[in-house]
Design an enzyme around this catalytic site. Structure first.
Site, short mmCIF file in Angstrom:
data_model
loop_
_atom_site.label_atom_id
_atom_site.label_comp_id
_atom_site.label_asym_id
_atom_site.label_seq_id
_atom_site.Cartn_x
_atom_site.Cartn_y
_atom_site.Cartn_z
CG HIS A 51 -4.15 -1.55 -1.25
ND1 HIS A 51 -4.79 -0.33 -1.28
CD2 HIS A 51 -3.77 -1.73 0.03
CE1 HIS A 51 -4.78 0.21 -0.08
NE2 HIS A 51 -4.17 -0.62 0.73
CB SER A 80 -0.94 -0.01 1.20
OG SER A 80 -0.20 0.02 2.39
CE LYS A 124 -7.85 -0.82 1.72
NZ LYS A 124 -7.25 -1.91 2.50
#
Ligand SMILES: *Cc1c(COP(=O)(O)O)cnc(C)c1O
Length: 395
Positions: free
Chosen positions: A211, A183, A242
């Site tokens: 991610h 990240s 996310k």
């Protein structure tokens, strides 16, 4: 009773502030989106959300969630195995497995729980977990909760991973664990090589796709798609918080027997509430959208390329990225904070990170691109970066 504790905590808080590490929260008064409104009244462009596909405020997902409120009510008031499983929970689990080309899926309240509950049911003293040094906090905590032997290899360093696999060779079961995208740098784990080493040393592989899911790979199926090895890893964990809508919820998807045993023994699954049907229904809609077109993924990829290209032309020092995370390297903690503050004055919301979130002397600004951004948003940001970069002598 409380007096001593209170004094102690007040001192702790003061020392966090003195060190410049106190985390203040900006208050948003609009939906999460490319443009947001802050409680100060300021309207800013948001470049620090994990809203990669721009789905956080997507009308179709909102509609699906509303409909589920009507058909399935508000909350479940139960864990899954008592009376917290609805038809929509089962459907989403199946859809996620189809999306990743895996055998089955188990939902959690968050990926923090998925990672927290994945190791202890599967591994004990006889086993070895070999973990990337930059793995997410929830993986670190999950590993702590189980009795397996622990090995840590340098970030994405395959020589070091091999050395650790050799050290761990006598363990009964071995698993290599890595984030798909890291990240802070935006780099992708070399999963093809990790799987090769796993095969060579008889170790399973687990990837946290938080991610990378929705972001990496031509159709957003994550790092296994990127390296063309879909279905070849035993465990994938991910989040609905996310790219996948941004609400809440996590999952573990992978081999059937692993998922079966997690349903029996994984503590965050057994002892924590079901995610609400409206979130699940929106999740189903999200997977369906992602499976029928790649419009959002394409937009995200072209936004990232455009932004990276223009910023490099301006002379900024950017880490190479294979995701929607761009790390603008400043190497100085104070500079990173000044830069972010000045950008906010220009209407651009980004965060400067420095030690201990990133290594010493590696301070940076992290920019997160989204399919919700349009070219005008990107150009406005680039202009602001240029202005502040020149003001602060960075370019
Ligand atoms: C965000 C994140 C998590 C936690 O996900 P939640 O669903 O928000 O709990 C876990 N792992 C990684 C790599 C993440 O980036």
């Amino acid at each position: 009773m409380y007096t001593n504790v209170k004094e102690f905590l007040q001192k702790e808080l003061a020392s966090i502030k003195e060190a410049g590490l106190f985390k203040d929260e900006r208050v948003i008064t609009s939906p999460q989106d490319a443009e947001i409104k802050l409680s100060t009244g300021q309207q800013v462009l948001n470049f620090c959300a994990n809203n990669y596909l721009g789905l956080s405020n997507n009308p179709e997902l909102i509609k699906a969630a509303r409909e589920a409120l009507d058909t399935h009510g508000y909350g479940m008031s139960s864990v899954r195995f008592i009376c917290g499983t609805t038809d929509v929970h089962k459907k989403l689990e199946q859809k996620i497995a189809e999306f990743f080309g895996t055998e089955d899926t188990i939902l959690y309240a968050a990926c923090f729980d998925a990672n927290g509950g994945v190791f202890e049911p599967l591994f004990d003293e006889q086993d070895a977990i070999i973990s990337d040094s930059l793995n997410h906090a929830s993986i670190i905590d999950g590993v702590r909760l189980c009795k397996a032997q622990r090995f840590r290899y340098e970030n994405a360093n395959m020589e070091d991973l091999e050395a650790k696999l050799i050290e761990a060779k006598d363990a009964r079961f071995k698993i290599i664990v890595t984030d798909g995208v890291f990240s802070m740098d935006g780099n992708v784990a070399p999963i093809n090589k990790i799987v090769e080493l796993g095969n060579k040393y008889n170790a399973m592989v687990m990837i946290d796709e938080c991610h990378s899911a929705g972001v990496v790979g031509k159709t957003g199926r994550g790092v296994t798609e990127h390296f063309n090895i879909m279905g070849q890893v035993e465990i994938i964990t991910g989040t609905l918080g996310k790219a996948f809508g941004g609400a809440i919820g996590g999952f573990t998807t992978g081999k059937k027997e692993i998922i079966d045993i997690l349903r029996q023994r994984s503590r965050p699954y057994l002892f924590s509430n079901s995610i609400p049907p409206m979130v699940v229904a929106a999740g189903i809609k999200m997977v369906e959208m992602m499976s029928t077109t790649t419009t959002l993924q394409d937009k995200l990829h072209s936004n990232t390329d455009y932004f990276m290209g223009k910023m490099k032309e301006l002379g900024f020092d950017l880490k190479p990225t294979a995701s929607a995370i761009c790390a603008l390297m400043l190497y100085d903690a104070k500079l990173s904070q000044d830069f972010a503050r000045k950008l906010l004055d220009e209407g651009i919301y980004v965060i400067g990170f420095y030690y201990p979130v990133v290594p010493k002397e590696q301070a940076r600004i992290r920019i997160q691109l989204s399919a919700a951004h349009n070219v005008e948003h990107l150009d406005k940001a680039i202009t602001a970066f240029e202005k502040v970069g020149k003001e602060l002598g960075v370019i």
